[in-house]
Design a protein around this motif. Structure first.
Motif, PDB file in Angstrom:
ATOM      1  N   SER A 120      45.432  95.230  85.043  1.00 17.78           N
ATOM      2  CA  SER A 120      44.692  96.490  85.088  1.00 17.78           C
ATOM      3  C   SER A 120      45.652  97.613  84.735  1.00 17.78           C
ATOM      4  O   SER A 120      46.874  97.423  84.750  1.00 17.78           O
ATOM      5  CB  SER A 120      44.104  96.730  86.481  1.00 17.78           C
ATOM      6  N   ARG A 121      45.106  98.781  84.426  1.00 18.03           N
ATOM      7  CA  ARG A 121      45.949  99.918  84.055  1.00 18.03           C
ATOM      8  C   ARG A 121      45.631 101.116  84.941  1.00 18.03           C
ATOM      9  O   ARG A 121      44.522 101.249  85.443  1.00 18.03           O
ATOM     10  CB  ARG A 121      45.737 100.270  82.576  1.00 18.03           C
ATOM     11  N   PHE A 122      46.639 101.962  85.094  1.00 22.19           N
ATOM     12  CA  PHE A 122      46.444 103.184  85.866  1.00 22.19           C
ATOM     13  C   PHE A 122      47.288 104.306  85.272  1.00 22.19           C
ATOM     14  O   PHE A 122      48.281 104.072  84.582  1.00 22.19           O
ATOM     15  CB  PHE A 122      46.803 102.973  87.344  1.00 22.19           C
ATOM     16  N   TRP A 139      40.605 102.371  90.858  1.00 21.90           N
ATOM     17  CA  TRP A 139      40.697 101.949  89.458  1.00 21.90           C
ATOM     18  C   TRP A 139      39.693 102.724  88.619  1.00 21.90           C
ATOM     19  O   TRP A 139      38.513 102.775  88.947  1.00 21.90           O
ATOM     20  CB  TRP A 139      40.423 100.445  89.318  1.00 21.90           C
ATOM     21  N   HIS A 140      40.180 103.306  87.519  1.00 23.70           N
ATOM     22  CA  HIS A 140      39.328 104.097  86.627  1.00 23.70           C
ATOM     23  C   HIS A 140      38.838 103.246  85.463  1.00 23.70           C
ATOM     24  O   HIS A 140      39.625 102.540  84.825  1.00 23.70           O
ATOM     25  CB  HIS A 140      40.110 105.297  86.077  1.00 23.70           C
ATOM     26  N   LEU A 141      37.554 103.348  85.174  1.00 21.23           N
ATOM     27  CA  LEU A 141      36.979 102.628  84.043  1.00 21.23           C
ATOM     28  C   LEU A 141      37.642 103.036  82.726  1.00 21.23           C
ATOM     29  O   LEU A 141      37.942 102.198  81.883  1.00 21.23           O
ATOM     30  CB  LEU A 141      35.466 102.898  83.971  1.00 21.23           C
ATOM     31  N   SER A 142      37.884 104.340  82.556  1.00 25.17           N
ATOM     32  CA  SER A 142      38.456 104.831  81.287  1.00 25.17           C
ATOM     33  C   SER A 142      39.856 104.301  81.027  1.00 25.17           C
ATOM     34  O   SER A 142      40.343 104.374  79.901  1.00 25.17           O
ATOM     35  CB  SER A 142      38.481 106.368  81.288  1.00 25.17           C
ATOM     36  N   HIS A 143      40.526 103.762  82.057  1.00 21.79           N
ATOM     37  CA  HIS A 143      41.867 103.191  81.873  1.00 21.79           C
ATOM     38  C   HIS A 143      41.811 101.716  81.479  1.00 21.79           C
ATOM     39  O   HIS A 143      42.815 101.163  81.029  1.00 21.79           O
ATOM     40  CB  HIS A 143      42.679 103.323  83.164  1.00 21.79           C
ATOM     41  N   LEU A 158      49.400 104.789  79.988  1.00 19.96           N
ATOM     42  CA  LEU A 158      48.833 103.966  81.058  1.00 19.96           C
ATOM     43  C   LEU A 158      49.827 102.883  81.467  1.00 19.96           C
ATOM     44  O   LEU A 158      50.414 102.212  80.605  1.00 19.96           O
ATOM     45  CB  LEU A 158      47.520 103.327  80.610  1.00 19.96           C
ATOM     46  N   GLU A 159      50.013 102.750  82.771  1.00 21.37           N
ATOM     47  CA  GLU A 159      50.929 101.737  83.299  1.00 21.37           C
ATOM     48  C   GLU A 159      50.151 100.468  83.620  1.00 21.37           C
ATOM     49  O   GLU A 159      48.998 100.532  84.053  1.00 21.37           O
ATOM     50  CB  GLU A 159      51.627 102.259  84.561  1.00 21.37           C
ATOM     51  N   ILE A 160      50.785  99.325  83.428  1.00 23.77           N
ATOM     52  CA  ILE A 160      50.128  98.027  83.632  1.00 23.77           C
ATOM     53  C   ILE A 160      50.448  97.481  85.018  1.00 23.77           C
ATOM     54  O   ILE A 160      51.584  97.596  85.497  1.00 23.77           O
ATOM     55  CB  ILE A 160      50.575  97.027  82.537  1.00 23.77           C
ATOM     56  N   HIS A 161      49.434  96.902  85.644  1.00 24.09           N
ATOM     57  CA  HIS A 161      49.607  96.331  86.982  1.00 24.09           C
ATOM     58  C   HIS A 161      48.844  95.009  87.059  1.00 24.09           C
ATOM     59  O   HIS A 161      47.751  94.884  86.509  1.00 24.09           O
ATOM     60  CB  HIS A 161      49.060  97.309  88.030  1.00 24.09           C
ATOM     61  N   PRO A 162      49.404  93.974  87.709  1.00 28.72           N
ATOM     62  CA  PRO A 162      48.696  92.682  87.837  1.00 28.72           C
ATOM     63  C   PRO A 162      47.345  92.849  88.520  1.00 28.72           C
ATOM     64  O   PRO A 162      47.175  93.713  89.370  1.00 28.72           O
ATOM     65  CB  PRO A 162      49.658  91.842  88.689  1.00 28.72           C
ATOM     66  N   PHE A 163      46.413  91.982  88.141  1.00 29.04           N
ATOM     67  CA  PHE A 163      45.031  92.116  88.609  1.00 29.04           C
ATOM     68  C   PHE A 163      44.456  90.736  88.914  1.00 29.04           C
ATOM     69  O   PHE A 163      44.607  89.798  88.133  1.00 29.04           O
ATOM     70  CB  PHE A 163      44.209  92.806  87.515  1.00 29.04           C
ATOM     71  N   GLU A 164      43.820  90.596  90.081  1.00 31.88           N
ATOM     72  CA  GLU A 164      43.121  89.355  90.441  1.00 31.88           C
ATOM     73  C   GLU A 164      41.655  89.679  90.660  1.00 31.88           C
ATOM     74  O   GLU A 164      41.301  90.432  91.565  1.00 31.88           O
ATOM     75  CB  GLU A 164      43.728  88.750  91.703  1.00 31.88           C
ATOM     76  N   PRO A 171      44.790 100.193  93.907  1.00 32.43           N
ATOM     77  CA  PRO A 171      46.163 100.386  93.416  1.00 32.43           C
ATOM     78  C   PRO A 171      47.202 100.547  94.515  1.00 32.43           C
ATOM     79  O   PRO A 171      48.345 100.148  94.332  1.00 32.43           O
ATOM     80  CB  PRO A 171      46.049 101.670  92.585  1.00 32.43           C
ATOM     81  N   PHE A 172      46.814 101.087  95.690  1.00 36.57           N
ATOM     82  CA  PHE A 172      47.822 101.368  96.710  1.00 36.57           C
ATOM     83  C   PHE A 172      48.420 100.097  97.313  1.00 36.57           C
ATOM     84  O   PHE A 172      49.452 100.154  97.996  1.00 36.57           O
ATOM     85  CB  PHE A 172      47.234 102.254  97.825  1.00 36.57           C
TER      86      PHE A 172
END
Length: 314
Positions: A120-122, A139-143, A158-164, A171-172
């Motif tokens: 995911s991105r933020f 989490w923002h849809l536009s990201h 946009l920064e990348i973050h692992p997503f399950e 995000p926190f």
């Protein structure tokens, strides 16, 4: 099925994904088990939610008391498919139900050879704003839209973050998210993000979108009097645009012809969005005489040498 009456569902935030909404409800209600959250909302454990094109929207609407159409049009990427995919009604039906397997094919997602369901991105500035306004980042849809590398609002990378997909996390949960400093994105990436999100916010029919693209080709001098595309010039422009955006080139001559002329179009939105953005960025006063200038032919001797070498190698 009694969850909606026993628990007060919070208000969904602007630009929030439905995955994020479920995760935020879980956090607000103090639930710690993803399995129990899944059972409460969907009747069984292990339900995965895609950030852009989630299924089970009828269940989410039932428990949150939001209209399904409202969730579809404001909190998923469906409006982009409505504008570019003639199978959008079938896609909508699958997203509302639990037909997860159908969503990939009906959304033409297999047409893209990149993108990930594990990331995911933020935007760091959006994280700060969310925490100030709502008490927690979401989490923002536009990201999450395919091909976007910048926040359309702040112009940040946009920064990348692992997503399950089956573990509903905000995000926190990652301590490093709040420590990330914002980095300015390339200007062309920010402009492309604004271009895509503008279309996401205003749902336009397939016919109107196609008419607009054709008129764009005409005003840029990219159609001959016989309505044929000046393809070499378009392909070069598209390649340069993809290079500037840091994206693989997903367009070729056949796809471009389909986008402009085919009566039925089932295509991933990123392709026509890229084409439209590339052509829109061209000068409206481009001279057709310049477009028609032929490329110089390679000398005959060079062609002969290459042909001979190919034959010998074969």
């Amino acid at each position: 099925s009694s969850m909606a009456t026993t628990l007060n569902a919070p208000q969904i935030q602007s630009d929030e994904t439905l995955y994020s909404y479920i995760a935020r409800c879980q956090w607000l209600w103090g639930e710690t088990s993803y399995k129990r959250t899944s059972i409460d909302w969907f009747g069984r454990k292990g339900i995965c939610l895609n950030q852009c094109l989630p299924c089970h929207i009828e269940r989410i609407g039932y428990h949150s008391e939001y209209e399904v159409e409202y969730l579809l049009n404001n909190h998923t990427a469906f409006p982009l498919h409505f504008s570019f995919n003639s199978r959008s009604e079938k896609l909508k039906k699958s997203m509302c139900s639990s037909l997860v397997r159908n969503v990939a094919n009906q959304s033409c997602s297999p047409q893209l050879s990149f993108g990930s369901y594990t990331q995911s991105r933020f935007c760091p500035k959006c994280v700060d704003e969310d925490e100030a306004n709502t008490g927690i980042a979401y989490w923002h849809l536009s990201h999450q839209i395919w091909g976007l590398c910048a926040c359309y609002k702040h112009g940040c990378r946009l920064e990348i973050h692992p997503f399950e997909a089956r573990k509903y996390r905000l995000p926190f949960f990652a301590q490093e998210v709040s420590a990330v400093q914002s980095v300015k994105a390339e200007q062309v990436q920010a402009l492309f993000a604004q271009h895509v999100i503008k279309l996401l916010r205003v749902s336009v029919s397939l016919d109107k979108r196609r008419k607009y693209i054709r008129e764009l080709f005409l005003t840029r001098g990219l159609l001959t009097p016989r309505m044929r595309i000046r393809m070499p010039f378009v392909l070069e422009r598209v390649k340069n645009t993809c290079d500037e955006l840091g994206l693989p080139n997903v367009l070729n001559a056949r796809i471009i012809r389909r986008i402009v002329f085919a009566p039925e179009l089932s295509i991933h939105p990123l392709k026509p969005l890229l084409l439209e953005f590339a052509v829109k960025g061209m000068s409206a006063t481009s001279s057709p005489t310049i477009l028609l200038t032929p490329r110089p032919h390679k000398p005959y001797d060079e062609i002969a040498v290459r042909a001979k070498a190919l034959l010998e190698s074969y």
